[in-house]
Design an enzyme around this catalytic site. Structure first.
Site, PDB file in Angstrom:
ATOM      1  N   GLU A  96      73.573  46.904  34.794  1.00  0.00           N
ATOM      2  CA  GLU A  96      74.239  45.693  34.948  1.00  0.00           C
ATOM      3  C   GLU A  96      75.654  45.878  35.103  1.00  0.00           C
ATOM      4  O   GLU A  96      76.393  45.220  35.782  1.00  0.00           O
ATOM      5  CB  GLU A  96      74.060  44.966  33.386  1.00  0.00           C
ATOM      6  CG  GLU A  96      72.614  44.231  33.633  1.00  0.00           C
ATOM      7  CD  GLU A  96      72.302  44.080  31.768  1.00  0.00           C
ATOM      8  OE1 GLU A  96      72.915  44.096  31.124  1.00  0.00           O
ATOM      9  OE2 GLU A  96      70.782  43.915  31.903  1.00  0.00           O
ATOM     10  N   SER A 212      62.207  46.085  29.027  1.00  0.00           N
ATOM     11  CA  SER A 212      61.168  44.987  28.328  1.00  0.00           C
ATOM     12  C   SER A 212      60.365  45.930  27.382  1.00  0.00           C
ATOM     13  O   SER A 212      59.104  45.498  27.246  1.00  0.00           O
ATOM     14  CB  SER A 212      60.423  44.477  29.414  1.00  0.00           C
ATOM     15  OG  SER A 212      60.981  43.331  30.338  1.00  0.00           O
TER      16      SER A 212
END
Ligand code: 13P
Length: 249
Positions: A96, A212
């Protein structure tokens, strides 16, 4: 010997009261584990988390830092500022930061050197995008991310480095790399480091998987021989989920 590590990257989540509540709950529910457990609240809540976790096995780490010592860098945080509040480990290179804040391999190389110069430990993140995997370029991309930021370091630096392989397509998407895909890439990373440095460094560096990881898949991913733990996003924000993930190691 490499360590097992489960770290929570809280990203831009949890205000002060929520941060304090979560670290207190985690401390209360922390299972007996050989793994190192780390949490990474946002900058403004780091000092409070450190204070609430005095004497705890849970370590507080930062999500980023600037490469300069100090000066006219509005909005930025230096290594000394982190050290001053009891933080000696920093996440660098998260996808990010690369995607939304323009952090290139070259910038990351300077941040890595700045952190090492202050004797900080680095959790270095990297990983391919979906297009890279679809075009079968994922090994090449990962190799170049590692080479550009880490391969000109002195071999002694590696005792201060934790790696976190986070395929971008698996972050926050609910789609995770299969345990076999994670193992395949982690083995490749270890081989690449052995070639660039030596076997001892490659065997001793902890390589975490991120993307995840949830209570339902953690155990299987962590069971792979080259996966030394996880860097957890969403599931690290819920104490019971994070604890279940720690129990999977
Ligand atoms: P998720 O676990 O939410 O996919 O995030 C992974 C991550 O980016 C950790 O740094």
């Amino acid at each position: 010997m490499r360590s097992k590590i489960v770290a929570g990257n809280w990203k831009m989540n949890k205000n002060l009261a929520e941060t304090e509540a979560l670290v207190i709950e985690l401390e209360a529910k922390l299972p007996n584990t050989d793994a190192e457990v780390m949490v990474s609240p946002t900058f403004v809540n780091l000092a409070s988390a450190v204070s609430k976790l005095q004497g705890s096995k849970i370590k507080v780490i930062a999500q980023n830092m600037h490469n300069a010592e100090s000066g006219a860098y509005t909005g930025e945080i230096s290594a000394d500022m982190l050290l001053n509040i009891g933080i000696d480990t920093v996440i660098l290179g998260h996808s990010e930061r690369r995607a939304y804040f323009g952090e290139t391999d070259e910038i990351l190389a300077t941040k890595v050197k700045a952190a090492l110069a202050k004797n900080m430990q680095i959790m270095f993140c990297f990983g391919e995008e979906l297009n890279d995997r679809k075009s079968d370029n994922h090994f090449k991309v990962v190799e170049s991310q590692l080479r550009n930021a880490l391969f000109d370091l002195d071999p002694s630096a590696w005792s201060s480095i934790i790696l976190a392989y986070e395929p971008v397509w698996a972050i926050g998407t609910g789609e995770t790399a299969s345990p076999e895909q994670a193992q395949e890439m982690h083995a490749f990373i270890r081989k690449t480091i052995a070639n660039a440095f030596n076997n001892e460094i490659a065997e001793n560096v902890s390589i975490l998987y991120g993307g995840s990881v949830k209570p339902g898949n953690a155990k299987e991913i962590f069971s792979k021989p080259d996966v030394d733990g996880g860097l957890i996003g969403g599931a690290a924000l819920v104490a019971d989920d994070f604890v279940a993930i720690i129990n999977g190691i």
